[in-house]
Design a protein around this motif. Structure first.
Motif, mmCIF file in Angstrom:
data_model
loop_
_atom_site.group_PDB
_atom_site.id
_atom_site.type_symbol
_atom_site.label_atom_id
_atom_site.label_comp_id
_atom_site.label_asym_id
_atom_site.label_seq_id
_atom_site.Cartn_x
_atom_site.Cartn_y
_atom_site.Cartn_z
ATOM 1 N N MET A 13 0.830 -1.211 0.000
ATOM 2 C CA MET A 13 0.000 0.000 0.000
ATOM 3 C C MET A 13 0.864 1.261 0.000
ATOM 4 O O MET A 13 0.570 2.225 -0.694
ATOM 5 N N LEU A 14 1.963 1.248 0.774
ATOM 6 C CA LEU A 14 2.865 2.401 0.791
ATOM 7 C C LEU A 14 3.530 2.596 -0.571
ATOM 8 O O LEU A 14 3.680 3.720 -1.041
ATOM 9 N N GLY A 15 3.942 1.509 -1.183
ATOM 10 C CA GLY A 15 4.565 1.598 -2.499
ATOM 11 C C GLY A 15 3.611 2.143 -3.547
ATOM 12 O O GLY A 15 3.974 2.997 -4.358
ATOM 13 N N VAL A 16 2.374 1.674 -3.536
ATOM 14 C CA VAL A 16 1.375 2.142 -4.498
ATOM 15 C C VAL A 16 1.049 3.609 -4.260
ATOM 16 O O VAL A 16 0.913 4.382 -5.201
ATOM 17 N N SER A 17 0.954 4.019 -3.006
ATOM 18 C CA SER A 17 0.613 5.421 -2.733
ATOM 19 C C SER A 17 1.742 6.355 -3.155
ATOM 20 O O SER A 17 1.492 7.465 -3.619
ATOM 21 N N SER A 18 3.000 5.940 -3.031
ATOM 22 C CA SER A 18 4.091 6.805 -3.476
ATOM 23 C C SER A 18 4.148 6.855 -4.994
ATOM 24 O O SER A 18 4.491 7.872 -5.580
ATOM 25 N N TRP A 19 3.822 5.775 -5.655
ATOM 26 C CA TRP A 19 3.815 5.745 -7.115
ATOM 27 C C TRP A 19 2.603 6.495 -7.670
ATOM 28 O O TRP A 19 2.656 7.064 -8.743
ATOM 29 N N ALA A 20 1.538 6.542 -6.902
ATOM 30 C CA ALA A 20 0.297 7.166 -7.377
ATOM 31 C C ALA A 20 0.460 8.664 -7.612
ATOM 32 O O ALA A 20 -0.215 9.222 -8.458
ATOM 33 N N GLN A 21 1.365 9.321 -6.883
ATOM 34 C CA GLN A 21 1.564 10.760 -7.078
ATOM 35 C C GLN A 21 1.985 11.051 -8.508
ATOM 36 O O GLN A 21 1.406 11.889 -9.174
ATOM 37 N N SER A 22 2.996 10.351 -9.012
ATOM 38 C CA SER A 22 3.450 10.611 -10.376
ATOM 39 C C SER A 22 2.419 10.120 -11.390
ATOM 40 O O SER A 22 2.275 10.718 -12.455
ATOM 41 N N ALA A 23 1.700 9.073 -11.088
ATOM 42 C CA ALA A 23 0.661 8.583 -12.002
ATOM 43 C C ALA A 23 -0.476 9.593 -12.106
ATOM 44 O O ALA A 23 -1.011 9.810 -13.195
ATOM 45 N N ASP A 24 -0.831 10.221 -10.995
ATOM 46 C CA ASP A 24 -1.872 11.256 -11.028
ATOM 47 C C ASP A 24 -1.428 12.449 -11.861
ATOM 48 O O ASP A 24 -2.214 12.999 -12.638
#
Length: 171
Positions: free
Chosen positions: A12-23
């Protein structure tokens, strides 16, 4: 049980950090006209000059500080970017062009002209054209592919040269 919970938490932490650049990428893709800040962020984050949570203004400053583009060719972060200036950022970030004029002057006009000659942009696009996010990401993708292909060719060429030097030592 604890191990499964810990693995789930780390995912979950990995996905949330990656989600910033994806957004940010999704926002750029969906925009009707891209801005200096959006393109600068994509280039600077790809080059590792800024973190994923950097602002568009920080991305512009990092490109200027690292001499990828000149300050006089950059606009405000929220201003729409003309095609010639987008080409200038792409050429500076991904070394797309080796023309004499661009190498000497680092001018958006020469970047646009050369990218047009290499068919990275359609022949009908003028240098003042404002691009949608989709069009801009297509151009950036071509530049990244060109850069990666050239990097691979340089690695092969350097390996061959190194091997030839090794053979010369023994002959």
């Amino acid at each position: 049980m604890r191990k499964g919970l810990l693995i789930g938490l780390l995912c979950m932490l990995g996905v949330s950090s990656w989600a910033q650049s994806a957004d940010r990428l999704t926002d750029t893709l969906n925009s009707e006209t891209v801005t200096y800040g959006q393109i600068s962020y994509l280039a600077a984050s790809y080059l590792g000059l800024v973190s994923d949570d950097a602002s568009n203004e920080e991305a512009i400053e990092s490109l200027i500080d690292n001499k990828i583009v000149k300050a006089k060719h950059m606009g405000k972060a929220d201003a729409a970017i003309p095609l010639a200036n987008l080409c200038n950022i792409c050429c500076g970030a991904w070394y797309v062009i080796d023309s004499i004029n661009y190498c000497l002057f680092k001018n958006p006009y020469y970047a646009w002209k050369e990218m047009k000659a290499f068919n990275y942009i359609p022949a009908t696009y003028t240098r003042e054209k404002l691009l949608s996010g989709y069009e801009a990401l297509n151009i950036i993708t071509r530049c990244i592919e060109h850069h990666d292909r050239d990097a691979h060719e340089r690695e092969l060429r350097n390996a061959i040269i190194e091997e030839e030097k090794q053979h010369e030592k023994y002959w």
